[in-house]
Design an enzyme around this catalytic site. Sequence first.
Site, PDB file in Angstrom:
ATOM      1  N   SER A  95       0.841  -1.196   0.000  1.00 47.81           N
ATOM      2  CA  SER A  95       0.000   0.000   0.000  1.00 47.81           C
ATOM      3  C   SER A  95       0.886   1.261   0.000  1.00 47.81           C
ATOM      4  CB  SER A  95      -0.952  -0.043   1.202  1.00 47.81           C
ATOM      5  OG  SER A  95      -2.025   0.858   1.041  1.00 47.81           O
ATOM      6  N   HIS A 229      -7.864  -5.740   0.498  1.00 47.79           N
ATOM      7  CA  HIS A 229      -6.655  -4.931   0.558  1.00 47.79           C
ATOM      8  C   HIS A 229      -5.557  -5.571   1.399  1.00 47.79           C
ATOM      9  CE1 HIS A 229      -4.398  -1.274  -0.004  1.00 47.79           C
ATOM     10  NE2 HIS A 229      -4.231  -1.114   1.292  1.00 47.79           N
TER      11      HIS A 229
END
Length: 257
Positions: A95, A229
């Site tokens: 990320s 995610h």
Amino acid sequence: MSAHRGTSPWFHNFRPAPQAPLRLVCLPHAGGSAGFYFPAACALSPRVEVLAVQYPGRQDRRREPAVTDLRVLAERIAQALGPWTDKPYALFGHSMGAVVAFEAAHRLQAAGRKPARLFVSGRRAPSLDGAAPSSPPRTDEEIVAEIRRLNGTGDALLDDEETLRMILPALRADYDAVRRYRYRPGPLLHCPVTAFTGDHDPRAGTHEVRAWHTHTASGFDLNVLPGGHFFLADRPEPVLRTLWRHLRRAAAPAVAS
């Protein structure tokens, strides 16, 4: 002979493996800490020595001001990493950490110490930032809602006010840094890039992650895995297998010599 490394606040070496032919430097997500990569260090040692990056402003570095400029953060990490580049090494970022790793890789390459490979996870290519459908959250309420949506921290932790007060400053600083970041076109990386994403990641669609191939003059491969995610935390085994496959090849010349 390598420079004296000493003890650096930037890196946690959970499973020292000085005889390993290669190092993997892991950079965490927004609000994350070095401990996120403890399982990876345990799984890869002693074949690979894992250095987990600890950003300022959290845990053992909580008294230090957080860095709210991703380029400055990348520069400081690249400088701190210098003594650890005496053998082949790779960078892994998840990320926000993927962008910091990307920026650090450029700085290390410019200094003649490029990584053997860049691994990026859960992040669209930097060149697509201008076309992002939504911007990072701004307020504390928006940040908490985003973390719940991405399932990055257990709801029990977010529901505990004391814990929330401890983690919010780092989250706030990191999201501020992500919001301020703007990609600046420059030289391509001369190392291969391997990208990972979850097939249900609301922040990193497959086509957005595939665009990382435009940032390297070397090889590229994309791995789409089941999950959202934080697929990396939910199902680490496929990621670790892919990491080891690539790292083993990168380490082969060092082993042969």
